[in-house]
Design an enzyme around this catalytic site. Structure first.
Site, PDB file in Angstrom:
ATOM      1  N   ASP A  22      53.925   3.196  59.989  1.00 14.63           N
ATOM      2  CA  ASP A  22      53.084   3.373  58.795  1.00 14.63           C
ATOM      3  C   ASP A  22      52.214   4.622  58.925  1.00 14.63           C
ATOM      4  O   ASP A  22      51.008   4.574  58.724  1.00 14.63           O
ATOM      5  CB  ASP A  22      52.222   2.141  58.578  1.00 14.63           C
ATOM      6  CG  ASP A  22      51.639   2.101  57.162  1.00 14.63           C
ATOM      7  OD1 ASP A  22      52.160   2.837  56.290  1.00 14.63           O
ATOM      8  OD2 ASP A  22      50.664   1.364  56.934  1.00 14.63           O
ATOM      9  N   LYS A  36      35.718  -3.985  63.594  1.00 14.29           N
ATOM     10  CA  LYS A  36      36.631  -4.580  62.611  1.00 14.29           C
ATOM     11  C   LYS A  36      36.589  -6.099  62.749  1.00 14.29           C
ATOM     12  O   LYS A  36      36.887  -6.655  63.809  1.00 14.29           O
ATOM     13  CB  LYS A  36      38.058  -4.085  62.845  1.00 14.29           C
ATOM     14  CG  LYS A  36      39.050  -4.640  61.831  1.00 14.29           C
ATOM     15  CD  LYS A  36      40.430  -4.079  62.099  1.00 14.29           C
ATOM     16  CE  LYS A  36      41.428  -4.615  61.080  1.00 14.29           C
ATOM     17  NZ  LYS A  36      42.798  -4.116  61.324  1.00 14.29           N
ATOM     18  N   GLY A  44      40.104  -3.934  54.316  1.00 16.09           N
ATOM     19  CA  GLY A  44      41.551  -3.978  54.230  1.00 16.09           C
ATOM     20  C   GLY A  44      42.034  -5.391  54.038  1.00 16.09           C
ATOM     21  O   GLY A  44      41.252  -6.334  53.869  1.00 16.09           O
ATOM     22  N   ALA A  45      43.370  -5.532  54.115  1.00 16.04           N
ATOM     23  CA  ALA A  45      43.957  -6.845  53.881  1.00 16.04           C
ATOM     24  C   ALA A  45      43.624  -7.822  54.987  1.00 16.04           C
ATOM     25  O   ALA A  45      43.527  -9.030  54.763  1.00 16.04           O
ATOM     26  CB  ALA A  45      45.485  -6.708  53.742  1.00 16.04           C
ATOM     27  N   SER A  46      43.441  -7.312  56.207  1.00 15.49           N
ATOM     28  CA  SER A  46      43.223  -8.213  57.340  1.00 15.49           C
ATOM     29  C   SER A  46      41.771  -8.331  57.743  1.00 15.49           C
ATOM     30  O   SER A  46      41.436  -9.147  58.608  1.00 15.49           O
ATOM     31  CB  SER A  46      44.039  -7.738  58.543  1.00 15.49           C
ATOM     32  OG  SER A  46      43.604  -6.448  58.934  1.00 15.49           O
ATOM     33  N   GLY A  47      40.888  -7.522  57.190  1.00 18.70           N
ATOM     34  CA  GLY A  47      39.497  -7.630  57.598  1.00 18.70           C
ATOM     35  C   GLY A  47      38.649  -6.478  57.088  1.00 18.70           C
ATOM     36  O   GLY A  47      39.116  -5.592  56.366  1.00 18.70           O
ATOM     37  N   LEU A  81      32.082   0.036  56.327  1.00 21.33           N
ATOM     38  CA  LEU A  81      32.791   1.325  56.296  1.00 21.33           C
ATOM     39  C   LEU A  81      34.070   1.248  55.462  1.00 21.33           C
ATOM     40  O   LEU A  81      34.507   2.247  54.903  1.00 21.33           O
ATOM     41  CB  LEU A  81      33.150   1.760  57.732  1.00 21.33           C
ATOM     42  CG  LEU A  81      31.973   2.033  58.675  1.00 21.33           C
ATOM     43  CD1 LEU A  81      32.486   2.383  60.061  1.00 21.33           C
ATOM     44  CD2 LEU A  81      31.100   3.179  58.139  1.00 21.33           C
ATOM     45  N   GLY A  82      34.687   0.083  55.438  1.00 20.77           N
ATOM     46  CA  GLY A  82      35.926  -0.051  54.689  1.00 20.77           C
ATOM     47  C   GLY A  82      36.412  -1.488  54.718  1.00 20.77           C
ATOM     48  O   GLY A  82      35.948  -2.315  55.511  1.00 20.77           O
TER      49      GLY A  82
END
Length: 548
Positions: free
Chosen positions: A497, A401, A381-384, A378-379
């Site tokens: 954020d 995730k 990111g920097a962490s996973g 699905l997507g």
């Protein structure tokens, strides 16, 4: 929806293309004529408006006639207006004063008044309803806070008049002003709650010559009975005893009717439209054939007793075996659960926070299975990376995730994140469903947000832009989520954020805030030792990971 109660569909030029007044069910309202060739069908009961057992038909010959639903013909009608041939296109009408009448549309003349009109309706509402008991009535309703529908006019007070009210082999008796259905001798109701289903024998049907005469019959007498004229034999006999004996000797005869004209009618089952006459002027005596004594063959009883005993033994054995299997299965399941938790503990995983939150724990194998081998991404990111999955037992779609980048003090921080996020619960926060602490694998399971992020709504041309009201609603959702984090959550959380990419939209386009260890740190409102520790930890995390 017009004030008259008529539901109307118009075309673009205001022409009527369909209206509910043309398709009546069991009721007509003022201004709604029952047209020539149309009919009303009674409902099953006051609370069940499905198809009942009677119909009211405005026939093409000008007759307004009541029938049992499944039968046609003059011999089956139980009321008629007597207006056959009185004019063309006769209709049944109700006006706003409760006047029910038959109207000749050609000449505009009233040819029969059924109910009289009230001098003034005084704000009343009227309806004519063909009720479940086969009688049509005019009702009025007063427009006050305690207003109730009351009967203004009724076709008849004889509630046993409708044919078929008590079904086959039943008969109707007036108990005061109310109708009561009963079964003929030797019969019981098929369903005591639904009289129209009729009655069935309470003994096995046998022939009068069974077993060389081992079955003996008797005739039970009933006074003032009226039954549908469907006899297969009619003779003139001088007295009712001869009529009774004639049926008793006839194997085809189930019921005999003897009238005052010395006529004896013999009939077979089933019997229809039975009722007890309220007067004796047209009374008939009915003789119902019953079994007096039935002596079964001697071997039959021991066989039946043996069969019943065998069934009981087998049934008890099955129940006992089932209880043993369930008990043993429960023991095995319990042992397996204890073994699994023991195995998890032996790995040295710190799960001290489990008592503070209510989250589901997953094994890595479970998450690999429900994501189909982490196939649909699905997507990232920097962490996973986030994958789509489906929980098998309830088919709930989730977002998994998979954390891939180890952070400084990663184990401690991961557990702290679960502990804080797991305590939050609000309609405008993305819900954390569970987690996985399986060896080196660290995964989080969130609810699935099928409409993506707010950024997808605002910055792509693939979706239509939200209108002003939708934007206000999204802003309100975000504000509610932030208010919960700042003021209502057990441990106040500052997100740090808030941006369109971290606002996710569910299937109803409700905005929900997404956060994890990349997007928040904890701080109590008052400056305390705990708050300072949290800020220091935040600074250490930022130094260890520049992207934090």
């Amino acid at each position: 929806m017009l004030d008259s109660g008529n539901f109307v569909l118009y075309n673009s030029s205001r022409g009527v293309i369909w209206q509910s007044f043309d398709y009546p069910t069991d009721t007509i309202l003022p201004g709604q004529p029952l047209m020539n060739g149309n009919k009303l069908i009674s409902s099953v009961s006051k609370g069940d408006h499905s198809t009942g057992i009677f119909r009211l038909e405005m026939q093409g010959d000008g007759h307004l006639v009541l029938y049992p639903l499944e039968y046609d013909g003059v011999q089956y009608s139980y009321w008629a207006s007597g207006t056959s041939g009185a004019g063309n296109n006769i209709t049944l009408n109700l006006d706003d004063k409760g006047h029910l009448y038959l109207l000749n549309e050609t000449g505009g003349n009233t040819i029969l008044n059924l109910s009289t009109a009230e001098s003034s309706n005084d704000g009343k509402i009227y309806r004519m309803t063909f009720d479940a008991d086969g009688i049509f009535r005019v009702y009025s309703l007063t427009m006050d806070p305690k207003g109730n529908w009351s009967v203004m006019w009724s076709l008849t007070v004889d509630k046993c008049q409708p044919k078929g009210l008590c079904g086959l082999n039943g008969y109707c008796v007036l108990n005061g002003s109310e109708a009561e259905c009963k079964c003929l001798p030797g019969f019981n109701f098929t369903n005591p709650e639904i009289w129209s289903l009729g009655c069935k024998r309470n003994f096995a049907e046998v022939s009068c010559d069974t077993n060389g005469g081992s079955v003996e019959f008797a005739m039970e007498e009933m006074q003032n009975m009226i039954l549908e004229d469907q006899n297969y034999d009619e003779t003139e006999l001088t007295n009712k005893e001869d009529c009774k004996q004639s049926c008793l000797k006839d194997c085809n005869c189930e019921v005999a009717l003897y009238s005052a004209e010395n006529k004896c009618q013999k009939r077979r089952l089933p019997l229809t439209y039975g009722r007890k006459s309220p007067s004796s002027s047209n009374s008939q005596v009915a003789f119902i054939k019953l079994i007096r004594e039935h002596r079964p063959l001697p071997p039959e009883r021991p066989k039946k007793e043996l069969r019943l005993e065998t069934v009981l033994i087998i049934g008890a054995s099955i129940v006992t075996f089932a209880i043993m299997v369930l008990t043993f299965s429960g023991f095995l399941i319990y042992r397996k659960r204890v073994w699994v938790y023991k195995k998890i503990s032996e790995k040295g995983i710190n799960i001290e926070f489990a008592g503070d939150i209510v989250l589901r724990t997953f094994t890595f194998a479970e998450l690999e299975q429900l994501t189909n081998g982490f196939r649909e991404e699905l997507g990232r990111g920097a962490s996973g990376t986030v994958y789509k999955g489906v929980i098998p037992y309830n088919q709930k779609v989730v977002a998994v995730k998979k954390l891939e980048k180890a952070l400084a003090e990663g184990e401690r921080h991961f557990q702290r994140e679960i502990k804080v996020i797991g305590r939050t619960h609000h309609r405008n926060l993305v819900q954390l469903i569970g987690y996985c602490l399986d060896g080196p694998n660290r995964l989080l399971v969130y609810e699935y947000m099928c409409n993506g992020s707010l950024a997808d709504f605002l910055f792509t041309n693939e979706r239509p832009q939200p209108n002003w009201e939708e934007k206000v609603e999204i802003a309100r959702d975000i504000a509610c989520g932030i208010h919960y984090l700042h003021d209502d959550c057990e441990t106040q959380i500052i997100h740090c954020d808030i941006k369109p990419q971290n606002i996710l939209m569910d299937e109803h386009c409700c905005a929900k805030i997404f956060f994890n260890h990349k997007t928040f740190y904890n701080a109590y409102k008052k400056r305390s030792k705990n708050a300072e520790i949290d800020i220091e930890e935040y600074n250490r995390m930022k130094e260890a990971d520049p992207e934090f």
